[in-house]
Write an enzyme that holds these catalytic residues in place. Structure first.
Site, PDB file in Angstrom:
ATOM      1  N   SER A  94       0.724  -1.230  -0.561  1.00 27.74           N
ATOM      2  CA  SER A  94       0.040   0.055  -0.305  1.00 27.74           C
ATOM      3  C   SER A  94       0.819   1.153   0.199  1.00 27.74           C
ATOM      4  CB  SER A  94      -1.112  -0.239   1.198  1.00 27.74           C
ATOM      5  OG  SER A  94      -1.365   1.585   1.419  1.00 27.74           O
ATOM      6  N   TYR A 133      -2.236  -1.003  10.162  1.00 27.86           N
ATOM      7  CA  TYR A 133      -2.919  -1.357   8.959  1.00 27.86           C
ATOM      8  C   TYR A 133      -1.600  -0.880   8.776  1.00 27.86           C
ATOM      9  CZ  TYR A 133      -4.054  -1.170   3.905  1.00 27.86           C
ATOM     10  OH  TYR A 133      -4.273  -0.969   2.878  1.00 27.86           O
TER      11      TYR A 133
HETATM   12  N1  LIG Z   1      -8.502   0.210  -1.801  1.00 26.33           N
HETATM   13  C1  LIG Z   1      -7.357   0.714  -1.645  1.00 26.33           C
HETATM   14  O1  LIG Z   1      -7.246   2.745  -1.579  1.00 26.33           O
HETATM   15  C2  LIG Z   1      -6.150  -0.029  -1.354  1.00 26.33           C
HETATM   16  C3  LIG Z   1      -4.991   0.989  -1.497  1.00 26.33           C
HETATM   17  C4  LIG Z   1      -3.954  -0.044  -1.143  1.00 26.33           C
HETATM   18  C5  LIG Z   1      -3.976  -0.873  -0.763  1.00 26.33           C
HETATM   19  N2  LIG Z   1      -4.889  -1.675  -1.205  1.00 26.33           N
HETATM   20  C6  LIG Z   1      -4.919  -3.236  -0.344  1.00 26.33           C
HETATM   21  O2  LIG Z   1      -6.061  -3.833  -1.694  1.00 26.33           O
HETATM   22  C7  LIG Z   1      -6.086  -4.687  -1.803  1.00 26.33           C
HETATM   23  C8  LIG Z   1      -7.697  -5.420  -1.818  1.00 26.33           C
HETATM   24  O3  LIG Z   1      -8.393  -4.135  -1.531  1.00 26.33           O
HETATM   25  P1  LIG Z   1      -9.820  -3.308  -2.731  1.00 26.33           P
HETATM   26  O4  LIG Z   1      -9.325  -2.198  -2.487  1.00 26.33           O
HETATM   27  O5  LIG Z   1      -9.450  -4.029  -3.751  1.00 26.33           O
HETATM   28  O6  LIG Z   1     -10.589  -3.848  -1.207  1.00 26.33           O
HETATM   29  P2  LIG Z   1     -12.004  -4.327  -1.370  1.00 26.33           P
HETATM   30  O7  LIG Z   1     -12.642  -4.130  -2.593  1.00 26.33           O
HETATM   31  O8  LIG Z   1     -12.415  -4.518   0.321  1.00 26.33           O
HETATM   32  O9  LIG Z   1     -11.438  -6.640  -1.847  1.00 26.33           O
HETATM   33  C9  LIG Z   1     -11.051  -6.515  -0.402  1.00 26.33           C
HETATM   34  C10 LIG Z   1     -10.364  -8.157  -0.722  1.00 26.33           C
HETATM   35  O10 LIG Z   1     -10.339  -8.772   0.293  1.00 26.33           O
HETATM   36  C11 LIG Z   1     -11.626  -9.905   0.908  1.00 26.33           C
HETATM   37  N3  LIG Z   1     -11.600 -10.251   1.632  1.00 26.33           N
HETATM   38  C12 LIG Z   1     -11.885  -9.387   3.504  1.00 26.33           C
HETATM   39  N4  LIG Z   1     -11.353 -10.179   4.061  1.00 26.33           N
HETATM   40  C13 LIG Z   1     -11.413 -11.450   3.835  1.00 26.33           C
HETATM   41  C14 LIG Z   1     -11.203 -12.300   4.529  1.00 26.33           C
HETATM   42  N5  LIG Z   1     -11.005 -12.441   6.272  1.00 26.33           N
HETATM   43  N6  LIG Z   1     -10.949 -14.048   4.313  1.00 26.33           N
HETATM   44  C15 LIG Z   1     -10.879 -13.866   2.407  1.00 26.33           C
HETATM   45  N7  LIG Z   1     -11.135 -12.837   2.000  1.00 26.33           N
HETATM   46  C16 LIG Z   1     -11.418 -11.386   2.525  1.00 26.33           C
HETATM   47  C17 LIG Z   1     -12.792  -9.436  -0.242  1.00 26.33           C
HETATM   48  O11 LIG Z   1     -13.558 -10.428  -0.525  1.00 26.33           O
HETATM   49  P3  LIG Z   1     -14.982 -10.703   0.540  1.00 26.33           P
HETATM   50  O12 LIG Z   1     -15.512  -9.634   1.780  1.00 26.33           O
HETATM   51  O13 LIG Z   1     -15.097 -11.629  -0.486  1.00 26.33           O
HETATM   52  O14 LIG Z   1     -14.193 -12.123   1.861  1.00 26.33           O
HETATM   53  C18 LIG Z   1     -12.526  -9.296  -1.179  1.00 26.33           C
HETATM   54  O15 LIG Z   1     -12.428  -9.851  -2.323  1.00 26.33           O
HETATM   55  C19 LIG Z   1      -6.128  -5.387   0.165  1.00 26.33           C
HETATM   56  O16 LIG Z   1      -4.592  -5.770   0.409  1.00 26.33           O
HETATM   57  C20 LIG Z   1      -6.020  -3.604   0.142  1.00 26.33           C
HETATM   58  O17 LIG Z   1      -4.996  -3.597   1.832  1.00 26.33           O
HETATM   59  C21 LIG Z   1      -5.870  -0.824  -1.562  1.00 26.33           C
END
Ligand SMILES: NC(=O)c1ccc[n+]([C@@H]2O[C@H](COP(=O)([O-])OP(=O)(O)OC[C@H]3O[C@@H](n4cnc5c(N)ncnc54)[C@H](OP(=O)(O)O)[C@@H]3O)[C@@H](O)[C@H]2O)c1
Length: 265
Positions: free
Chosen positions: A134, A147
Protein backbone atom coordinates in the site's frame (compact mmCIF):
# COMPACT_ATOMS: atom_id res chain seq x y z
CA UNK A 1 -0.43 -22.89 -19.47
CA UNK A 2 -0.37 -22.51 -15.71
CA UNK A 3 -2.98 -21.43 -13.19
CA UNK A 4 -3.44 -18.12 -11.37
CA UNK A 5 -4.40 -18.03 -7.68
CA UNK A 6 -6.00 -14.73 -6.68
CA UNK A 7 -7.15 -13.96 -3.16
CA UNK A 8 -9.62 -11.13 -2.61
CA UNK A 9 -11.11 -11.98 -6.02
CA UNK A 10 -14.69 -11.05 -5.06
CA UNK A 11 -14.18 -7.28 -5.39
CA UNK A 12 -11.91 -4.34 -6.09
CA UNK A 13 -8.25 -4.91 -6.88
CA UNK A 14 -8.36 -8.73 -6.72
CA UNK A 15 -11.36 -8.84 -9.05
CA UNK A 16 -9.61 -6.47 -11.44
CA UNK A 17 -6.54 -8.73 -11.51
CA UNK A 18 -8.79 -11.59 -12.62
CA UNK A 19 -10.15 -9.40 -15.42
CA UNK A 20 -6.68 -8.25 -16.49
CA UNK A 21 -5.08 -11.72 -16.52
CA UNK A 22 -8.12 -13.14 -18.35
CA UNK A 23 -8.00 -10.40 -20.97
CA UNK A 24 -4.28 -11.01 -21.53
CA UNK A 25 -4.80 -14.79 -21.47
CA UNK A 26 -2.09 -15.20 -18.86
CA UNK A 27 -3.61 -18.25 -17.15
CA UNK A 28 -5.49 -21.34 -18.29
CA UNK A 29 -7.34 -21.69 -14.99
CA UNK A 30 -8.15 -19.30 -12.15
CA UNK A 31 -8.47 -20.17 -8.48
CA UNK A 32 -10.55 -17.43 -6.93
CA UNK A 33 -10.45 -17.06 -3.14
CA UNK A 34 -12.60 -14.85 -0.87
CA UNK A 35 -15.67 -15.25 1.35
CA UNK A 36 -18.38 -14.15 -1.11
CA UNK A 37 -18.64 -17.16 -3.44
CA UNK A 38 -21.58 -15.78 -5.42
CA UNK A 39 -19.57 -12.71 -6.49
CA UNK A 40 -16.70 -14.90 -7.74
CA UNK A 41 -19.07 -17.28 -9.53
CA UNK A 42 -20.70 -14.35 -11.32
CA UNK A 43 -17.29 -12.98 -12.30
CA UNK A 44 -16.13 -16.33 -13.69
CA UNK A 45 -19.34 -16.67 -15.66
CA UNK A 46 -19.12 -13.13 -17.02
CA UNK A 47 -15.53 -13.62 -18.18
CA UNK A 48 -16.09 -17.18 -19.40
CA UNK A 49 -12.97 -18.39 -17.61
CA UNK A 50 -12.13 -21.82 -16.30
CA UNK A 51 -12.38 -21.13 -12.55
CA UNK A 52 -12.21 -22.95 -9.27
CA UNK A 53 -14.09 -21.00 -6.62
CA UNK A 54 -12.67 -21.36 -3.12
CA UNK A 55 -14.96 -19.67 -0.59
CA UNK A 56 -12.73 -19.12 2.42
CA UNK A 57 -12.30 -16.81 5.39
CA UNK A 58 -8.53 -16.42 5.33
CA UNK A 59 -8.39 -15.25 8.94
CA UNK A 60 -9.38 -18.79 9.94
CA UNK A 61 -7.39 -22.01 9.95
CA UNK A 62 -10.18 -23.76 8.00
CA UNK A 63 -9.98 -21.13 5.25
CA UNK A 64 -6.25 -21.64 4.81
CA UNK A 65 -6.70 -25.45 4.91
CA UNK A 66 -8.98 -25.25 1.87
CA UNK A 67 -6.13 -23.80 -0.18
CA UNK A 68 -3.61 -26.29 1.19
CA UNK A 69 -5.92 -29.22 0.37
CA UNK A 70 -6.67 -27.97 -3.16
CA UNK A 71 -2.95 -27.52 -3.90
CA UNK A 72 -1.98 -30.89 -2.49
CA UNK A 73 -4.72 -32.80 -4.28
CA UNK A 74 -4.35 -31.11 -7.69
CA UNK A 75 -0.62 -30.24 -7.64
CA UNK A 76 -1.03 -27.54 -10.32
CA UNK A 77 1.67 -25.47 -11.95
CA UNK A 78 1.10 -21.97 -10.57
CA UNK A 79 2.05 -19.09 -12.89
CA UNK A 80 0.63 -16.26 -10.76
CA UNK A 81 -0.11 -15.85 -7.08
CA UNK A 82 -1.81 -12.56 -6.25
CA UNK A 83 -2.42 -11.94 -2.57
CA UNK A 84 -5.02 -9.17 -2.77
CA UNK A 85 -7.27 -10.10 0.19
CA UNK A 86 -6.88 -7.44 2.84
CA UNK A 87 -8.59 -4.64 4.73
CA UNK A 88 -7.84 -1.66 6.92
CA UNK A 89 -9.86 0.14 9.56
CA UNK A 90 -9.11 3.72 10.56
CA UNK A 91 -8.91 4.50 14.25
CA UNK A 92 -6.27 5.15 16.90
CA UNK A 93 -5.10 2.47 19.32
CA UNK A 94 -7.82 3.50 21.80
CA UNK A 95 -10.62 3.76 19.24
CA UNK A 96 -10.52 0.37 17.51
CA UNK A 97 -11.53 -2.89 19.18
CA UNK A 98 -8.72 -5.38 19.59
CA UNK A 99 -10.59 -7.85 17.38
CA UNK A 100 -10.31 -5.47 14.39
CA UNK A 101 -6.58 -5.06 14.94
CA UNK A 102 -6.08 -8.82 15.21
CA UNK A 103 -8.06 -9.51 12.05
CA UNK A 104 -5.95 -6.99 10.11
CA UNK A 105 -2.81 -8.81 11.22
CA UNK A 106 -4.35 -12.24 10.54
CA UNK A 107 -5.39 -11.34 6.99
CA UNK A 108 -2.86 -8.76 5.79
CA UNK A 109 0.16 -10.49 7.31
CA UNK A 110 -0.38 -14.08 8.47
CA UNK A 111 -2.62 -15.30 5.66
CA UNK A 112 -0.42 -13.64 3.04
CA UNK A 113 2.72 -15.33 4.36
CA UNK A 114 1.07 -18.75 4.76
CA UNK A 115 -0.51 -18.72 1.30
CA UNK A 116 2.81 -17.68 -0.24
CA UNK A 117 4.60 -20.54 1.55
CA UNK A 118 1.95 -23.03 0.45
CA UNK A 119 2.06 -21.91 -3.18
CA UNK A 120 5.74 -21.36 -3.96
CA UNK A 121 6.53 -25.13 -4.16
CA UNK A 122 4.13 -25.26 -7.12
CA UNK A 123 5.87 -22.45 -8.99
CA UNK A 124 8.58 -22.73 -11.62
CA UNK A 125 10.99 -20.39 -13.38
CA UNK A 126 9.04 -17.41 -14.75
CA UNK A 127 6.21 -17.63 -12.21
CA UNK A 128 5.06 -14.41 -10.53
CA UNK A 129 3.97 -13.38 -7.04
CA UNK A 130 2.19 -10.06 -6.50
CA UNK A 131 1.74 -8.97 -2.89
CA UNK A 132 -0.64 -6.18 -1.94
CA UNK A 133 1.29 -3.58 -0.04
CA UNK A 134 0.00 0.00 0.00
CA UNK A 135 1.03 3.63 -0.18
CA UNK A 136 0.61 3.39 3.61
CA UNK A 137 3.56 1.03 3.92
CA UNK A 138 6.32 3.64 3.82
CA UNK A 139 5.91 5.21 7.26
CA UNK A 140 4.11 4.86 10.61
CA UNK A 141 0.61 6.40 10.36
CA UNK A 142 -1.32 8.02 13.22
CA UNK A 143 -4.88 6.71 13.26
CA UNK A 144 -4.01 3.88 10.82
CA UNK A 145 -1.34 2.28 12.97
CA UNK A 146 -1.93 -1.48 12.60
CA UNK A 147 -2.88 -1.27 8.93
CA UNK A 148 0.19 0.78 7.96
CA UNK A 149 2.42 -1.52 10.03
CA UNK A 150 0.88 -4.61 8.42
CA UNK A 151 1.65 -3.18 4.98
CA UNK A 152 5.20 -2.22 6.03
CA UNK A 153 5.60 -5.90 6.89
CA UNK A 154 4.35 -6.87 3.42
CA UNK A 155 6.84 -4.50 1.78
CA UNK A 156 9.86 -5.83 3.70
CA UNK A 157 8.75 -9.44 3.36
CA UNK A 158 8.19 -9.07 -0.38
CA UNK A 159 11.53 -7.38 -0.97
CA UNK A 160 13.33 -10.22 0.84
CA UNK A 161 11.36 -12.78 -1.19
CA UNK A 162 12.22 -10.94 -4.40
CA UNK A 163 15.86 -11.85 -3.78
CA UNK A 164 15.25 -15.33 -2.31
CA UNK A 165 12.89 -16.47 -5.05
CA UNK A 166 14.85 -14.58 -7.70
CA UNK A 167 17.46 -17.33 -7.34
CA UNK A 168 14.83 -19.71 -8.70
CA UNK A 169 13.67 -17.37 -11.48
CA UNK A 170 10.42 -16.49 -9.67
CA UNK A 171 9.55 -12.76 -9.69
CA UNK A 172 8.00 -11.03 -6.66
CA UNK A 173 6.41 -7.60 -6.93
CA UNK A 174 5.12 -5.54 -4.04
CA UNK A 175 2.17 -3.48 -5.27
CA UNK A 176 1.88 -0.13 -3.46
CA UNK A 177 -1.20 1.79 -4.57
CA UNK A 178 -2.42 5.14 -3.27
CA UNK A 179 -6.18 5.40 -2.58
CA UNK A 180 -8.04 3.27 -5.12
CA UNK A 181 -11.75 3.45 -5.89
CA UNK A 182 -12.94 0.11 -4.41
CA UNK A 183 -15.05 -1.09 -1.47
CA UNK A 184 -11.95 -0.70 0.71
CA UNK A 185 -12.57 2.96 1.58
CA UNK A 186 -16.21 2.53 2.66
CA UNK A 187 -15.17 -0.38 4.88
CA UNK A 188 -12.18 1.54 6.30
CA UNK A 189 -14.51 4.39 7.26
CA UNK A 190 -17.23 2.13 8.62
CA UNK A 191 -16.67 3.13 12.26
CA UNK A 192 -18.20 6.56 12.56
CA UNK A 193 -16.48 8.11 15.55
CA UNK A 194 -12.80 7.45 14.96
CA UNK A 195 -9.83 9.48 13.75
CA UNK A 196 -9.69 9.41 9.96
CA UNK A 197 -8.33 11.45 7.03
CA UNK A 198 -10.21 14.62 6.09
CA UNK A 199 -9.96 13.63 2.45
CA UNK A 200 -8.66 10.59 0.62
CA UNK A 201 -7.12 12.03 -2.51
CA UNK A 202 -6.34 11.37 -5.33
CA UNK A 203 -8.71 8.44 -5.85
CA UNK A 204 -7.23 6.15 -8.50
CA UNK A 205 -8.94 3.99 -11.10
CA UNK A 206 -8.73 0.32 -10.16
CA UNK A 207 -8.41 -0.78 -13.78
CA UNK A 208 -5.52 1.56 -14.45
CA UNK A 209 -3.45 0.67 -11.41
CA UNK A 210 -3.94 -3.07 -11.83
CA UNK A 211 -2.94 -2.84 -15.49
CA UNK A 212 0.21 -0.97 -14.46
CA UNK A 213 1.00 -3.57 -11.83
CA UNK A 214 0.64 -6.51 -14.24
CA UNK A 215 3.03 -4.73 -16.60
CA UNK A 216 5.49 -4.17 -13.74
CA UNK A 217 5.23 -7.82 -12.71
CA UNK A 218 5.87 -9.03 -16.25
CA UNK A 219 8.97 -6.83 -16.34
CA UNK A 220 10.12 -8.44 -13.09
CA UNK A 221 9.92 -5.23 -11.00
CA UNK A 222 10.44 -5.54 -7.24
CA UNK A 223 7.91 -2.85 -6.45
CA UNK A 224 5.13 -0.94 -8.19
CA UNK A 225 4.07 2.44 -6.79
CA UNK A 226 1.03 3.62 -8.70
CA UNK A 227 1.05 7.37 -9.26
CA UNK A 228 3.12 10.55 -8.93
CA UNK A 229 1.57 11.51 -5.57
CA UNK A 230 2.34 8.16 -3.95
CA UNK A 231 5.82 8.14 -5.53
CA UNK A 232 6.43 11.61 -4.08
CA UNK A 233 5.28 10.38 -0.65
CA UNK A 234 7.64 7.42 -0.97
CA UNK A 235 10.55 9.73 -1.79
CA UNK A 236 9.76 12.20 1.02
CA UNK A 237 9.43 9.39 3.56
CA UNK A 238 12.91 8.20 2.50
CA UNK A 239 14.48 11.66 2.72
CA UNK A 240 12.82 13.27 5.73
CA UNK A 241 12.63 12.19 9.37
CA UNK A 242 9.29 10.49 10.06
CA UNK A 243 8.50 13.06 12.81
CA UNK A 244 8.05 15.84 10.23
CA UNK A 245 5.83 13.82 7.90
CA UNK A 246 3.87 12.29 10.75
CA UNK A 247 3.01 15.79 11.97
CA UNK A 248 1.82 16.71 8.47
CA UNK A 249 -0.30 13.54 8.33
CA UNK A 250 -1.76 14.26 11.80
CA UNK A 251 -2.86 17.70 10.57
CA UNK A 252 -4.80 15.96 7.81
CA UNK A 253 -6.82 13.89 10.30
CA UNK A 254 -10.08 14.63 12.03
CA UNK A 255 -12.40 12.79 14.34
CA UNK A 256 -15.67 11.59 12.78
CA UNK A 257 -16.99 11.58 9.14
CA UNK A 258 -14.72 12.38 6.17
CA UNK A 259 -15.36 14.57 3.14
CA UNK A 260 -15.15 11.49 0.93
CA UNK A 261 -17.99 9.96 2.85
CA UNK A 262 -20.04 13.16 2.82
CA UNK A 263 -19.57 13.61 -0.92
CA UNK A 264 -20.86 10.07 -1.50
CA UNK A 265 -24.02 10.52 0.59
N1 LIG B 1 -8.43 0.54 -2.18
C1 LIG B 1 -7.38 1.16 -1.69
O1 LIG B 1 -7.37 2.40 -1.56
C2 LIG B 1 -6.14 0.37 -1.34
C3 LIG B 1 -4.94 1.09 -1.23
C4 LIG B 1 -3.79 0.40 -0.91
C5 LIG B 1 -3.82 -0.97 -0.72
N2 LIG B 1 -5.00 -1.64 -0.82
C6 LIG B 1 -4.98 -3.09 -0.58
O2 LIG B 1 -5.53 -3.73 -1.71
C7 LIG B 1 -6.07 -5.00 -1.31
C8 LIG B 1 -7.43 -5.15 -1.94
O3 LIG B 1 -8.29 -4.15 -1.43
P1 LIG B 1 -9.44 -3.51 -2.32
O4 LIG B 1 -9.15 -2.07 -2.43
O5 LIG B 1 -9.65 -4.29 -3.53
O6 LIG B 1 -10.65 -3.65 -1.30
P2 LIG B 1 -12.00 -4.53 -1.39
O7 LIG B 1 -12.75 -4.17 -2.62
O8 LIG B 1 -12.64 -4.35 -0.07
O9 LIG B 1 -11.45 -6.02 -1.55
C9 LIG B 1 -10.95 -6.75 -0.47
C10 LIG B 1 -10.98 -8.22 -0.83
O10 LIG B 1 -10.46 -8.97 0.27
C11 LIG B 1 -11.37 -10.02 0.57
N3 LIG B 1 -11.37 -10.33 2.00
C12 LIG B 1 -11.62 -9.47 3.02
N4 LIG B 1 -11.60 -10.14 4.19
C13 LIG B 1 -11.36 -11.44 3.88
C14 LIG B 1 -11.24 -12.62 4.66
N5 LIG B 1 -11.38 -12.61 6.00
N6 LIG B 1 -11.00 -13.79 4.03
C15 LIG B 1 -10.88 -13.83 2.67
N7 LIG B 1 -10.96 -12.74 1.90
C16 LIG B 1 -11.21 -11.56 2.49
C17 LIG B 1 -12.74 -9.47 0.17
O11 LIG B 1 -13.63 -10.55 -0.14
P3 LIG B 1 -14.83 -11.07 0.79
O12 LIG B 1 -15.38 -9.89 1.53
O13 LIG B 1 -15.77 -11.66 -0.22
O14 LIG B 1 -14.21 -12.10 1.67
C18 LIG B 1 -12.39 -8.72 -1.11
O15 LIG B 1 -12.39 -9.58 -2.20
C19 LIG B 1 -6.03 -5.01 0.21
O16 LIG B 1 -4.93 -5.75 0.63
C20 LIG B 1 -5.83 -3.54 0.57
O17 LIG B 1 -5.16 -3.41 1.79
C21 LIG B 1 -6.15 -1.00 -1.14
Amino acid sequence: MSIAIITGASSGIGEQFVRELAERRLASEFWLVARRAERMEALAEELGINAKIIPADLTSGEGIEKIREALESERPEVGFLINAAGFGNFGRFDELPESDMERMIDLNVKALVTITNLTVPFMTRGSRVIQLGSGSCFTPLYGFNVYAASKAFVLHYSKALYYELGERGIYVTCFCPGWVDTEFIGKALSRADVTRPKRMWPLLSCRRVVRGCVRASLKGRKMYVTNWFTRLQHLLFKLLPDGILSRAWIMMQRKGGSKNEESKS
